[in-house]
Design a protein around this motif. Structure first.
Motif, PDB file in Angstrom:
ATOM      1  N   ASP A 109     103.307  30.869  43.961  1.00  0.00           N
ATOM      2  CA  ASP A 109     103.121  31.891  44.993  1.00  0.00           C
ATOM      3  C   ASP A 109     103.042  33.294  44.420  1.00  0.00           C
ATOM      4  O   ASP A 109     102.516  34.204  45.066  1.00  0.00           O
ATOM      5  CB  ASP A 109     104.269  31.846  46.008  1.00  0.00           C
TER       6      ASP A 109
ATOM      7  N   ARG B  71      95.021  29.987  41.598  1.00  0.00           N
ATOM      8  CA  ARG B  71      96.171  30.885  41.704  1.00  0.00           C
ATOM      9  C   ARG B  71      97.322  30.452  40.801  1.00  0.00           C
ATOM     10  O   ARG B  71      97.956  31.281  40.140  1.00  0.00           O
ATOM     11  CB  ARG B  71      96.637  30.938  43.157  1.00  0.00           C
TER      12      ARG B  71
ATOM     13  N   ASP C 210     107.033  40.059  42.883  1.00  0.00           N
ATOM     14  CA  ASP C 210     106.802  39.072  41.830  1.00  0.00           C
ATOM     15  C   ASP C 210     107.616  39.371  40.579  1.00  0.00           C
ATOM     16  O   ASP C 210     108.105  38.454  39.908  1.00  0.00           O
ATOM     17  CB  ASP C 210     105.313  39.002  41.507  1.00  0.00           C
TER      18      ASP C 210
ATOM     19  N   GLN D 166     101.401  30.443  59.762  1.00  0.00           N
ATOM     20  CA  GLN D 166     102.212  31.537  59.254  1.00  0.00           C
ATOM     21  C   GLN D 166     102.779  32.360  60.412  1.00  0.00           C
ATOM     22  O   GLN D 166     102.270  32.317  61.527  1.00  0.00           O
ATOM     23  CB  GLN D 166     101.383  32.419  58.319  1.00  0.00           C
TER      24      GLN D 166
ATOM     25  N   PHE E  79     103.657  35.485  56.489  1.00  0.00           N
ATOM     26  CA  PHE E  79     104.078  34.558  55.450  1.00  0.00           C
ATOM     27  C   PHE E  79     104.365  33.202  56.078  1.00  0.00           C
ATOM     28  O   PHE E  79     104.609  33.089  57.285  1.00  0.00           O
ATOM     29  CB  PHE E  79     105.341  35.066  54.735  1.00  0.00           C
ATOM     30  N   TYR E  80     104.384  32.172  55.222  1.00  0.00           N
ATOM     31  CA  TYR E  80     104.747  30.833  55.676  1.00  0.00           C
ATOM     32  C   TYR E  80     106.258  30.777  55.932  1.00  0.00           C
ATOM     33  O   TYR E  80     107.033  31.521  55.319  1.00  0.00           O
ATOM     34  CB  TYR E  80     104.332  29.789  54.644  1.00  0.00           C
TER      35      TYR E  80
ATOM     36  N   GLN F 163     108.821  30.650  52.976  1.00  0.00           N
ATOM     37  CA  GLN F 163     108.752  31.635  51.894  1.00  0.00           C
ATOM     38  C   GLN F 163     109.815  32.715  52.074  1.00  0.00           C
ATOM     39  O   GLN F 163     110.075  33.168  53.186  1.00  0.00           O
ATOM     40  CB  GLN F 163     107.353  32.256  51.843  1.00  0.00           C
TER      41      GLN F 163
END
Length: 427
Positions: free
Chosen positions: A47, A98, A155, A387, A410-411, A414
């Motif tokens: 992700d 990704r 991140d 989401q 967002f999901y 997450q």
């Protein structure tokens, strides 16, 4: 997604847009200035993306949609970058998966910075002759890059937490003052018909349109955000061990992932949750600061435990429409920051900044939604499935980026994003 149609810009407005472009690009560089090539290359989970990729992708956006399409004779910096740094634009062809972005040992971080300088120089050189559509895309690109500034911080936090030494990349911020929030109070919301969505007063993403009428049933919102202290009470009361608080999918997630607390929390020798890992490393929990890094499943379970629920997007937006969207704890400069305790006051507070606020609303199209034509139309519309909407921005969101109608998404599982909770209840 498409930027709002802009009028023909006078020279002063053109200068303002160029100044905005320069400031946005400089902030991204500043966020990554202390990173080594290794720190900017590693990917901690599928992700997340490496900082180097964010630096290059935000540049690819300007190169592809502005320079390639609107500047005659432009020569790309490197033809391979079209494959390496496309994110999800199917119309732009094949792209690096990704989950494989952490394999980019080449190009070097130095070359990525050279790429940024090359594209920036060409944008500035062409500035006076850019057509109206190119200027619209530059405005869109600035907002797009601001989203990646927050993603860089998200991140990097996950990366440093996941690394063996857990060494922070940012200097520790000064100790936050001790502030004890007032007891949670309820603020009655508007009832009946209400307008929501883009109010046509400035830039907006296509997912915020069209403005439309919705219906608000009797409800109230909490006047402040849920704190770490309150969340720890949920944990100590067995909130993560009792299925009655959880959606079925959420309970399956908690059990399969062995979730016991918000992401980045840890216990002491007496089994008390007392510390949290932030952008500046491990530190004692600021108990009266807003809880962050919780999933939708956790937010929903907490709300049930508290005898409340999550607000709908329409309820939240109605409450926020007349508040200053730039007044709050936001990202103002490069460096580590944190959400801050509520300082009290009258009425509803902490609507903007600090932490993104989960809503109970699915990220779905508004009545009459139309994505833009072409590749930029893939920005939002194709993600309107599975989401949930978050509102308000966080301490890592650039100041001025959000507004009441802004829709983050967002999901439900997450939680590496800076997301927290505001409670609601039906009246």
């Amino acid at each position: 997604m498409t930027a709002k149609k802009l009028p023909v810009l006078a020279p002063g407005v053109l200068d303002a847009l160029l100044d905005r472009f320069n400031r946005v690009r400089a902030l991204t560089d500043g966020l990554c200035a202390s990173l080594s090539d290794a720190e900017a290359t590693v990917q901690s989970m599928p992700d997340a993306s490496p900082a180097k990729w964010h630096l290059a992708h935000s540049t690819w956006f300007f190169e592809t949609f502005v320079l390639r399409d609107h500047v005659s004779g432009y020569k790309p910096f490197d033809a391979s970058y079209a494959y390496l740094f496309n994110s999800y634009y199917e119309a732009e062809g094949e792209r690096l998966a990704r989950a494989s972005r952490g394999l980019l040992i080449r190009p070097s971080l130095e070359n990525v910075y050279a790429y940024r300088q090359y594209v920036d120089a060409h944008i500035r050189d062409a500035w006076g002759s850019l057509p109206q559509r190119a200027r619209e895309l530059i405005e869109l690109g600035c907002h797009h890059e601001e989203q990646h500034q927050e993603l860089i911080l998200m991140d990097l936090q996950h990366l440093t937490y996941s690394s063996p030494l857990q060494a922070p990349l940012f200097v520790r911020t000064p100790t936050q003052p001790v502030v004890v929030p007032s007891p949670l109070r309820w603020v009655v919301g508007r009832e009946g018909p209400a307008e929501m969505g883009d109010d046509a007063k400035g830039f907006a993403f296509d997912s915020e349109r069209p403005r439309h009428t919705t219906w608000l049933s009797p409800h109230a919102l909490a006047d402040r955000l849920v704190t770490n202290r309150e969340w720890r009470q949920f944990i100590e009361d067995g909130g993560y061990q009792q299925s009655k608080y959880w959606l079925s999918d959420g309970w399956a997630w908690v059990r399969s992932q062995q979730i016991e607390a918000p992401l980045y929390w840890r216990r002491d020798e007496e089994d008390r949750w007392v510390q949290r890992f932030g952008l500046d490393g491990w530190a004692d929990l600021v108990l009266d600061a807003p809880v962050t890094n919780v999933s939708y499943y956790e937010a929903d379970a907490y709300a049930r435990w508290a005898g409340a629920r999550l607000p709908t997007e329409a309820e939240w937006e109605s409450a926020a429409q007349h508040h200053n969207a730039q007044a709050g704890v936001f990202l103002d400069k490069a460096g580590a920051v944190h959400p801050m305790p509520d300082h009290g006051g009258q009425g509803i507070r902490q609507l903007f900044g600090d932490v993104w606020e989960w809503t109970a609303s699915a990220f779905s199209p508004y009545p009459g939604f139309q994505p833009a034509t072409g590749a930029v139309g893939e920005y939002n519309g194709k993600f309107m499935s599975g989401q949930f909407v978050l509102k308000g921005g966080s301490f890592a969101t650039p100041r001025g980026h959000v507004r009441a109608s802004y829709r983050n998404f967002f999901y439900p599982q997450q939680r590496w994003q800076f997301a927290g909770v505001r409670l609601a209840r039906s009246q």
